[in-house]
Design a protein around this motif. Structure first.
Motif, PDB file in Angstrom:
ATOM      1  N   PHE A   1       0.827  -1.205   0.000  1.00 43.88           N
ATOM      2  CA  PHE A   1       0.000   0.000   0.000  1.00 43.88           C
ATOM      3  C   PHE A   1       0.865   1.261   0.000  1.00 43.88           C
ATOM      4  CE2 PHE A   1      -3.696  -2.453   2.007  1.00 43.88           C
ATOM      5  CZ  PHE A   1      -4.382  -2.504   0.810  1.00 43.88           C
ATOM      6  N   PHE A   2       1.907   1.252   0.819  1.00 41.54           N
ATOM      7  CA  PHE A   2       2.778   2.420   0.888  1.00 41.54           C
ATOM      8  C   PHE A   2       3.472   2.656  -0.447  1.00 41.54           C
ATOM      9  CE2 PHE A   2       6.856   4.489   1.876  1.00 41.54           C
ATOM     10  CZ  PHE A   2       6.388   5.632   2.495  1.00 41.54           C
ATOM     11  N   ALA A   3       3.982   1.581  -1.049  1.00 39.15           N
ATOM     12  CA  ALA A   3       4.679   1.705  -2.326  1.00 39.15           C
ATOM     13  C   ALA A   3       3.730   2.196  -3.428  1.00 39.15           C
ATOM     14  CB  ALA A   3       5.295   0.358  -2.721  1.00 39.15           C
ATOM     15  N   ILE A   4       2.519   1.655  -3.474  1.00 42.18           N
ATOM     16  CA  ILE A   4       1.544   2.089  -4.475  1.00 42.18           C
ATOM     17  C   ILE A   4       1.222   3.569  -4.305  1.00 42.18           C
ATOM     18  CG2 ILE A   4      -0.852   1.827  -5.234  1.00 42.18           C
ATOM     19  CD1 ILE A   4      -0.599  -1.169  -4.519  1.00 42.18           C
ATOM     20  N   GLY A   5       1.050   3.992  -3.067  1.00 47.60           N
ATOM     21  CA  GLY A   5       0.760   5.395  -2.812  1.00 47.60           C
ATOM     22  C   GLY A   5       1.874   6.309  -3.291  1.00 47.60           C
ATOM     23  N   GLN A   6       3.123   5.912  -3.047  1.00 48.74           N
ATOM     24  CA  GLN A   6       4.253   6.734  -3.485  1.00 48.74           C
ATOM     25  C   GLN A   6       4.341   6.805  -5.008  1.00 48.74           C
ATOM     26  OE1 GLN A   6       6.146   8.413  -0.923  1.00 48.74           O
ATOM     27  NE2 GLN A   6       4.277   7.596  -0.021  1.00 48.74           N
ATOM     28  N   VAL A   7       4.082   5.679  -5.664  1.00 49.71           N
ATOM     29  CA  VAL A   7       4.127   5.653  -7.135  1.00 49.71           C
ATOM     30  C   VAL A   7       3.035   6.543  -7.720  1.00 49.71           C
ATOM     31  CG1 VAL A   7       3.781   4.196  -9.169  1.00 49.71           C
ATOM     32  CG2 VAL A   7       5.229   3.396  -7.294  1.00 49.71           C
ATOM     33  N   LEU A   8       1.815   6.412  -7.203  1.00 49.85           N
ATOM     34  CA  LEU A   8       0.709   7.233  -7.698  1.00 49.85           C
ATOM     35  C   LEU A   8       0.961   8.713  -7.443  1.00 49.85           C
ATOM     36  CD1 LEU A   8      -2.389   5.098  -6.609  1.00 49.85           C
ATOM     37  CD2 LEU A   8      -1.436   5.336  -8.914  1.00 49.85           C
ATOM     38  N   MET A   9       1.585   9.030  -6.333  1.00 48.78           N
ATOM     39  CA  MET A   9       1.801  10.426  -5.969  1.00 48.78           C
ATOM     40  C   MET A   9       2.951  11.055  -6.747  1.00 48.78           C
ATOM     41  SD  MET A   9       2.067  12.095  -2.165  1.00 48.78           S
ATOM     42  CE  MET A   9       3.476  11.115  -1.638  1.00 48.78           C
ATOM     43  N   PHE A  10       4.068  10.346  -6.855  1.00 49.78           N
ATOM     44  CA  PHE A  10       5.261  10.949  -7.436  1.00 49.78           C
ATOM     45  C   PHE A  10       5.432  10.692  -8.932  1.00 49.78           C
ATOM     46  CE2 PHE A  10       6.735  10.549  -2.911  1.00 49.78           C
ATOM     47  CZ  PHE A  10       6.786  11.910  -2.665  1.00 49.78           C
ATOM     48  N   ILE A  11       4.697   9.751  -9.487  1.00 45.11           N
ATOM     49  CA  ILE A  11       4.878   9.421 -10.905  1.00 45.11           C
ATOM     50  C   ILE A  11       3.620   9.710 -11.729  1.00 45.11           C
ATOM     51  CG2 ILE A  11       5.382   7.565 -12.548  1.00 45.11           C
ATOM     52  CD1 ILE A  11       7.158   6.283 -10.480  1.00 45.11           C
ATOM     53  N   PHE A  12       2.460   9.312 -11.212  1.00 42.25           N
ATOM     54  CA  PHE A  12       1.234   9.403 -12.007  1.00 42.25           C
ATOM     55  C   PHE A  12       0.312  10.534 -11.590  1.00 42.25           C
ATOM     56  CE2 PHE A  12       2.466   4.874 -12.361  1.00 42.25           C
ATOM     57  CZ  PHE A  12       2.569   4.802 -13.740  1.00 42.25           C
ATOM     58  N   SER A  13       0.789  11.454 -10.761  1.00 37.02           N
ATOM     59  CA  SER A  13      -0.083  12.513 -10.265  1.00 37.02           C
ATOM     60  C   SER A  13      -0.664  13.361 -11.398  1.00 37.02           C
ATOM     61  CB  SER A  13       0.673  13.406  -9.286  1.00 37.02           C
ATOM     62  OG  SER A  13      -0.159  14.436  -8.798  1.00 37.02           O
ATOM     63  N   VAL A  14       0.166  13.776 -12.333  1.00 37.44           N
ATOM     64  CA  VAL A  14      -0.296  14.637 -13.427  1.00 37.44           C
ATOM     65  C   VAL A  14      -1.275  13.887 -14.317  1.00 37.44           C
ATOM     66  CG1 VAL A  14       0.420  15.937 -15.453  1.00 37.44           C
ATOM     67  CG2 VAL A  14       1.802  16.020 -13.377  1.00 37.44           C
ATOM     68  N   THR A  15      -0.986  12.638 -14.600  1.00 39.35           N
ATOM     69  CA  THR A  15      -1.885  11.826 -15.426  1.00 39.35           C
ATOM     70  C   THR A  15      -3.251  11.685 -14.763  1.00 39.35           C
ATOM     71  OG1 THR A  15      -0.005  10.579 -16.285  1.00 39.35           O
ATOM     72  CG2 THR A  15      -2.181   9.605 -16.565  1.00 39.35           C
ATOM     73  N   ILE A  16      -3.252  11.383 -13.463  1.00 47.34           N
ATOM     74  CA  ILE A  16      -4.505  11.250 -12.721  1.00 47.34           C
ATOM     75  C   ILE A  16      -5.262  12.572 -12.726  1.00 47.34           C
ATOM     76  CG2 ILE A  16      -5.488  10.868 -10.426  1.00 47.34           C
ATOM     77  CD1 ILE A  16      -3.117   8.963  -9.890  1.00 47.34           C
ATOM     78  N   CYS A  17      -4.556  13.657 -12.472  1.00 46.24           N
ATOM     79  CA  CYS A  17      -5.169  14.978 -12.400  1.00 46.24           C
ATOM     80  C   CYS A  17      -5.837  15.344 -13.727  1.00 46.24           C
ATOM     81  CB  CYS A  17      -4.102  16.003 -12.031  1.00 46.24           C
ATOM     82  SG  CYS A  17      -4.709  17.686 -11.834  1.00 46.24           S
ATOM     83  N   ASP A  18      -5.164  15.060 -14.837  1.00 41.39           N
ATOM     84  CA  ASP A  18      -5.733  15.354 -16.153  1.00 41.39           C
ATOM     85  C   ASP A  18      -6.959  14.498 -16.443  1.00 41.39           C
ATOM     86  OD1 ASP A  18      -3.978  17.371 -16.883  1.00 41.39           O
ATOM     87  OD2 ASP A  18      -2.492  15.968 -17.678  1.00 41.39           O
ATOM     88  N   GLU A  19      -6.888  13.223 -16.097  1.00 41.53           N
ATOM     89  CA  GLU A  19      -7.961  12.288 -16.435  1.00 41.53           C
ATOM     90  C   GLU A  19      -9.247  12.588 -15.669  1.00 41.53           C
ATOM     91  OE1 GLU A  19      -8.085  10.026 -18.784  1.00 41.53           O
ATOM     92  OE2 GLU A  19      -6.043  10.494 -19.443  1.00 41.53           O
ATOM     93  N   VAL A  20      -9.128  13.068 -14.434  1.00 40.82           N
ATOM     94  CA  VAL A  20     -10.321  13.329 -13.619  1.00 40.82           C
ATOM     95  C   VAL A  20     -10.674  14.813 -13.571  1.00 40.82           C
ATOM     96  CG1 VAL A  20      -9.929  11.289 -12.195  1.00 40.82           C
ATOM     97  CG2 VAL A  20      -8.973  13.476 -11.477  1.00 40.82           C
ATOM     98  N   LYS A  21     -10.126  15.579 -14.517  1.00 45.65           N
ATOM     99  CA  LYS A  21     -10.492  16.995 -14.675  1.00 45.65           C
ATOM    100  C   LYS A  21     -10.198  17.832 -13.427  1.00 45.65           C
ATOM    101  CE  LYS A  21     -12.116  15.684 -18.629  1.00 45.65           C
ATOM    102  NZ  LYS A  21     -11.303  15.883 -19.851  1.00 45.65           N
ATOM    103  N   HIS A  22      -9.059  17.576 -12.830  1.00 42.04           N
ATOM    104  CA  HIS A  22      -8.566  18.374 -11.698  1.00 42.04           C
ATOM    105  C   HIS A  22      -9.368  18.186 -10.405  1.00 42.04           C
ATOM    106  CE1 HIS A  22      -5.781  21.284 -13.929  1.00 42.04           C
ATOM    107  NE2 HIS A  22      -6.308  20.508 -14.870  1.00 42.04           N
ATOM    108  N   TYR A  23     -10.202  17.170 -10.329  1.00 38.65           N
ATOM    109  CA  TYR A  23     -10.947  16.967  -9.079  1.00 38.65           C
ATOM    110  C   TYR A  23     -10.036  16.415  -7.982  1.00 38.65           C
ATOM    111  CZ  TYR A  23     -15.437  18.059 -11.178  1.00 38.65           C
ATOM    112  OH  TYR A  23     -16.486  18.713 -11.778  1.00 38.65           O
TER     113      TYR A  23
END
Length: 310
Positions: A229-251
């Protein structure tokens, strides 16, 4: 859609802060700090702008969950390492409270106290990791758990780590001596290398503890889930943050998922500790049941003479 490729830059927060809005990002790099390419939208509450509203909700949930876990730990009077592990959850809860104040803009970045609160926040993060690391060695009984040696060694060393990280942070933000906001190498090393090493050593030590001393292997699943869980959280936060932000329209952005998965990791640490101390809890409950059985037998004995002398 904005696209950015995360680039790992050793001893530099530039690429990281362009990806996710950490509390230290407004204080390093240029005069105005480093802004993320994509970040969660704000909401207006009573005329006040609140940043990261989704993360704010998770922070509140994390504080409530930490309080619940602390209550259950304190109620286990016979559990091994009870007093030691509860310090970790106290530190985690205080860290979440400060993070909530900083990332949501309750303490604005333009405030004069923002660098000091951020330095305290970073110091608490490192102290929390250090406290978790030392809790990993409690089960090996290098010092008897619950004794002053065990408790004060964790308290004093965690305080020292807090002061060191806090000083490095504020010195970096204020450009004191060799510490520069434009090149925060020491801050980066402590934030990622020292904290990361503490977590990895804790996980490894618990795997060794379970394999060598316990007959039950189920706690391995708990500690491995915590690490995952900790590793997944770090990956999502430090690597995929911009991708996630774009896909969900900045929510939401990666900070939201980093907070969620960190909470899940902390909950699995609690579940792991609970699973390896379950026998002590069962013994204490069983002893209470025996006390009630003795009282019932005594009550029966008190009634018996009235029948004999009648």
């Amino acid at each position: 859609m904005v696209d950015i490729t995360f680039q790992f830059e050793p001893f530099s927060f530039t690429g990281i802060c362009q990806t996710v809005a950490l509390t230290l990002c407004p204080l390093i790099g240029t005069t105005n700090g480093v802004e993320p390419v994509c970040y969660s939208r704000n909401v207006d509450l009573g005329g006040n702008l609140v940043f990261q509203p989704a993360t704010l909700i998770i922070d509140i949930i994390a504080i409530i969950m930490a309080a619940i876990m602390i209550y259950h730990i304190r109620s286990k009077y016979t559990a091994v390492g009870r007093k030691e592990i509860v310090m970790f959850f106290y530190l985690y809860m205080i860290t979440v409270v400060l993070e909530m104040l900083l990332v949501t803009g309750i303490i604005p970045t333009s405030s004069n106290v923002y660098p000091w609160f951020t330095a305290v926040h970073l110091g608490l993060i490192s102290a929390t990791f250090w406290c978790l690391l030392l809790n990993g060695f409690v089960g090996f009984q290098f010092a008897e758990d619950g004794t002053p040696l065990s408790l004060w060694s964790i308290r004093i060393s965690s305080l020292v780590i807090f002061l060191i990280m806090g000083f490095i942070a504020i010195a970096t933000f204020q450009n004191i001596g060799p510490f520069k906001a434009s090149s925060p190498g020491a801050l980066w090393a402590f934030y990622f290398i020292v904290n990361g090493a503490a977590f990895i050593i804790y996980v490894i030590s618990q795997i060794i503890l379970v394999v060598n001393t316990l007959d039950d292997r189920w706690p391995l699943g708990d500690i491995l889930f915590a690490a995952a869980f900790f590793a997944i959280g770090q990956v999502l936060m430090f690597i995929f943050s911009v991708t996630i932000c774009d896909e969900v329209k900045h929510y939401v952005d990666g900070l939201f998922f980093g907070t969620v998965f960190t909470l899940l990791a902390v909950m699995m640490v609690y579940k792991y500790w609970d699973s390896i101390t379950k026998e002590d809890l069962e013994f204490s409950v069983g002893s209470k049941q025996n006390v009630w059985e003795v009282k019932e037998l005594m009550a029966d004995d008190d009634l018996a003479p009235s029948f004999v002398y009648y």
